[in-house]
Design a protein around this motif. Structure first.
Motif, short mmCIF file in Angstrom:
data_model
loop_
_atom_site.label_atom_id
_atom_site.label_comp_id
_atom_site.label_asym_id
_atom_site.label_seq_id
_atom_site.Cartn_x
_atom_site.Cartn_y
_atom_site.Cartn_z
N LEU A 165 20.23 -9.76 -3.91
CA LEU A 165 20.24 -9.04 -5.18
C LEU A 165 19.80 -7.58 -5.01
CD1 LEU A 165 18.81 -11.74 -7.63
CD2 LEU A 165 21.18 -10.94 -7.41
N ALA A 166 18.79 -7.35 -4.19
CA ALA A 166 18.31 -5.99 -3.98
C ALA A 166 19.37 -5.12 -3.33
CB ALA A 166 17.05 -6.00 -3.14
N VAL A 167 20.15 -5.72 -2.43
CA VAL A 167 21.21 -4.97 -1.75
C VAL A 167 22.37 -4.70 -2.71
CG1 VAL A 167 22.83 -5.02 0.18
CG2 VAL A 167 20.54 -5.96 0.47
N ARG A 168 22.59 -5.62 -3.64
CA ARG A 168 23.74 -5.52 -4.55
C ARG A 168 23.44 -4.66 -5.79
NH1 ARG A 168 27.89 -9.09 -3.69
NH2 ARG A 168 28.47 -8.98 -5.87
N GLU A 169 22.19 -4.24 -5.96
CA GLU A 169 21.88 -3.37 -7.11
C GLU A 169 22.47 -1.98 -6.88
OE1 GLU A 169 18.11 -1.45 -9.60
OE2 GLU A 169 17.75 -2.98 -8.06
N SER A 170 23.24 -1.52 -7.85
CA SER A 170 23.86 -0.20 -7.76
C SER A 170 23.08 0.81 -8.59
CB SER A 170 25.31 -0.28 -8.25
OG SER A 170 26.06 -1.20 -7.49
N GLY A 171 23.28 2.10 -8.28
CA GLY A 171 22.63 3.13 -9.08
C GLY A 171 22.54 4.45 -8.35
N GLN A 263 13.38 9.11 -8.11
CA GLN A 263 14.48 8.27 -7.62
C GLN A 263 14.15 7.70 -6.24
OE1 GLN A 263 18.62 9.64 -6.10
NE2 GLN A 263 18.74 9.66 -8.35
N GLN A 264 13.64 8.54 -5.35
CA GLN A 264 13.22 8.09 -4.02
C GLN A 264 12.16 7.01 -4.14
OE1 GLN A 264 13.82 8.60 -0.79
NE2 GLN A 264 11.88 8.01 0.17
N ALA A 265 11.19 7.21 -5.05
CA ALA A 265 10.10 6.25 -5.20
C ALA A 265 10.63 4.90 -5.69
CB ALA A 265 9.05 6.79 -6.15
N TYR A 266 11.57 4.93 -6.63
CA TYR A 266 12.10 3.67 -7.17
C TYR A 266 12.74 2.82 -6.08
CZ TYR A 266 15.13 0.38 -9.56
OH TYR A 266 15.76 -0.77 -9.96
N TRP A 267 13.65 3.44 -5.34
CA TRP A 267 14.35 2.67 -4.32
C TRP A 267 13.42 2.30 -3.15
CZ3 TRP A 267 18.58 0.55 -5.83
CH2 TRP A 267 19.42 1.19 -6.75
N VAL A 269 10.18 1.57 -3.44
CA VAL A 269 9.40 0.41 -3.88
C VAL A 269 10.26 -0.84 -3.85
CG1 VAL A 269 8.23 -0.62 -5.86
CG2 VAL A 269 7.78 1.75 -5.25
N GLN A 270 11.50 -0.73 -4.31
CA GLN A 270 12.39 -1.90 -4.27
C GLN A 270 12.62 -2.36 -2.83
OE1 GLN A 270 16.26 -1.82 -3.60
NE2 GLN A 270 17.03 -2.85 -5.45
N ALA A 272 10.56 -1.86 -0.33
CA ALA A 272 9.30 -2.45 0.15
C ALA A 272 9.16 -3.89 -0.33
CB ALA A 272 8.12 -1.61 -0.31
N ASP A 273 9.53 -4.14 -1.60
CA ASP A 273 9.45 -5.51 -2.13
C ASP A 273 10.37 -6.44 -1.34
OD1 ASP A 273 7.63 -4.78 -4.03
OD2 ASP A 273 9.10 -4.55 -5.65
N GLU A 274 11.57 -5.97 -1.07
CA GLU A 274 12.53 -6.81 -0.33
C GLU A 274 12.03 -7.06 1.09
OE1 GLU A 274 15.94 -9.10 0.33
OE2 GLU A 274 15.02 -8.34 -1.52
N LEU A 275 11.51 -6.02 1.74
CA LEU A 275 11.00 -6.19 3.11
C LEU A 275 9.76 -7.08 3.13
CD1 LEU A 275 11.45 -2.59 4.57
CD2 LEU A 275 12.95 -4.57 4.79
N GLU A 276 8.92 -6.97 2.07
CA GLU A 276 7.77 -7.86 1.99
C GLU A 276 8.24 -9.31 1.87
OE1 GLU A 276 3.71 -8.56 -0.69
OE2 GLU A 276 5.41 -7.45 -1.51
N GLY A 277 9.28 -9.52 1.07
CA GLY A 277 9.85 -10.87 0.97
C GLY A 277 10.34 -11.38 2.31
N ILE A 278 10.94 -10.48 3.08
CA ILE A 278 11.40 -10.86 4.42
C ILE A 278 10.22 -11.24 5.30
CG2 ILE A 278 12.47 -9.97 6.53
CD1 ILE A 278 14.32 -8.32 4.76
N VAL A 279 9.13 -10.45 5.19
CA VAL A 279 7.93 -10.76 5.99
C VAL A 279 7.38 -12.13 5.61
CG1 VAL A 279 5.54 -10.10 6.42
CG2 VAL A 279 7.33 -8.35 6.39
N HIS A 280 7.27 -12.39 4.28
CA HIS A 280 6.76 -13.71 3.85
C HIS A 280 7.69 -14.83 4.31
CE1 HIS A 280 3.29 -12.44 1.60
NE2 HIS A 280 3.99 -11.58 0.87
N ARG A 281 8.99 -14.57 4.24
CA ARG A 281 9.93 -15.59 4.69
C ARG A 281 9.78 -15.85 6.19
NH1 ARG A 281 14.22 -13.34 3.07
NH2 ARG A 281 15.16 -12.64 5.04
#
Length: 403
Positions: A165-171, A263-267, A269-270, A272-281
């Motif tokens: 989902l994080a990869v598929r978010e456009s903007g 804009q840089q901060a938003y992406w 943080v997103q 970082a959240d995805e990479l944190e999920g990868i770390v937990h996984r």
């Protein structure tokens, strides 16, 4: 061949590509035919060719939209693309690397974004490698301003789901890659690619210049998709100077542009959240693997005990077999000794028999000679004269036996 669009409201398109490889360029041209549903008669593919004439002769002649070699010059991406843009007739420009393979309908989606969102200056897509891993999902900046591919797929590609989902978010995104860019020709001509870079960095600079000069954002569109194996045409090059130059530009723009920082901060943080999920996984996967290994170690421990007992029993059996073999060897040796003694006895008996036969032969010879002598005596005079005495002797012997 793709259908022709005769609608006057549909923008015309000029595809710009720099190439020296006929097979890659032909492959890109074939994918372009499916990337847009309705091509117009005035659409075109312009190529800046820097390959040899022999390979140029292999280029697809019946391409649609038609392929035209618009320039033949030495390779420099920014200079080559700027020269092609000067010859382009389309309302929109599609800047492409020749090693890109566009998915069906991807250009239609990019064109729709530009038509519906005037604040967007350039559209970039979600690229994957030929192995199916994530290749590009927008560009962010490190602390020192150095640009990098979001989610760092060059390092973490095997861990990232390209359909997450994080990869598929456009903007709106700080920057997108020059391997696939769709933008209005008038916007490009107002900015153009900076020709001060040697091998890379002009795509990031173009995205920053579009906002700084026209107030238009780069836009990451996850449904604009293609295959791209990064650096398959350019290869590994020394890009340290270019990255340093881009980093200075990025730091300057971030310092004076709070919207870009946000804009840089938003992406970031997103990301970082995805990479944190990868770390937990990964940690959970490691925990499960450790548990599995723990269970396997227990199983192996039990098996090792069984194998140790089996080995001990086997060792005892081997010792018993060795003792039996030793006894068998002793019996065999005794049997061999008996056989040798029997062979000696047989040999002695044979020797004795030969000796007895020899003695018997000698005695038989003597007897035969005695018989011959006796027979000869019977016919002699003395034998006849002594006959009365022999008769008298035989009478005396009978008398003695009778008395």
């Amino acid at each position: 061949m793709a259908p022709i669009d005769s609608s006057p409201f549909t923008p015309t398109v000029s595809c710009l590509v720099v190439s020296r490889n006929a097979s890659l360029l032909n492959r890109l041209v074939r994918s372009l035919g499916e990337a847009r549903r309705f091509w117009k008669d005035t659409d075109e593919i312009l190529c800046s060719w820097n390959g040899n004439p022999e390979d140029e002769a292999l280029l697809q002649a019946d391409a649609h939209p038609p392929l035209r070699i618009a320039a033949r010059s030495a390779y420099h991406f920014a200079t080559n693309v700027n020269a092609l843009a000067d010859q382009a007739r389309g309302d929109l420009l599609v800047v492409l690397n020749d090693d890109v393979i566009l998915d069906r309908g991807s250009l239609d989606r990019a064109i729709q974004i530009l038509q519906s969102r005037p604040e967007v200056g350039v559209v970039g897509g979600r690229l994957r490698t030929s192995a199916g891993r994530l290749g590009h999902a927008g560009i962010l900046f490190a602390n020192q301003g150095v640009p990098y591919n979001r989610f760092r797929p060059d390092r973490l590609g095997s861990l990232i789901n390209p359909d997450a989902l994080a990869v598929r978010e456009s903007g709106p995104m700080p920057a997108v890659t020059g391997a696939l860019m769709v933008l209005r020709r008038e916007d490009f001509q107002a900015i153009r690619l900076r020709e001060s870079f040697s091998v890379c960095g002009e795509d990031v600079a173009l995205c920053l210049d579009l906002y700084d000069n026209l107030g238009k954002w780069a836009y990451y569109a996850s449904d604009v998709t293609a295959i791209h194996d990064e650096k398959s045409t350019r290869g590994e090059t020394l890009d340290h100077y270019d990255l340093h130059q881009v980093a200075e530009l990025v730091r300057e723009r971030l310092r004076k542009n709070p919207a870009l920082r946000a804009q840089q901060a938003y992406w970031a943080v997103q990301e970082a959240d995805e990479l944190e999920g990868i770390v937990h996984r990964l940690r959970e996967d490691n925990r499960q693997r450790e548990e599995q290994w723990s269970e396997k170690e227990k199983e192996w421990s039990e098996k090792e005990k069984e194998w140790a007992m089996m080995a001990e029993a086997s060792e005892r059996n081997l010792l018993e077999l060795a003792e039996k073999e030793k006894n068998c060897l002793a019996v065999l040796e005794a049997t061999r000794e008996n056989v040798r003694e029997l062979e000696i006895a047989q040999q002695n008996a044979a020797d004795q028999k030969r000796s007895d036969n020899r003695k018997l032969g000698e005695m038989q010879g003597k007897l035969n000679r005695a018989l011959l002598d006796q027979e000869s005596l019977k016919h002699s005079r003395s034998w006849r004269l002594t006959a009365p005495y022999r008769r008298l002797g035989r009478l005396l012997q009978r008398w003695r036996r009778s008395s």
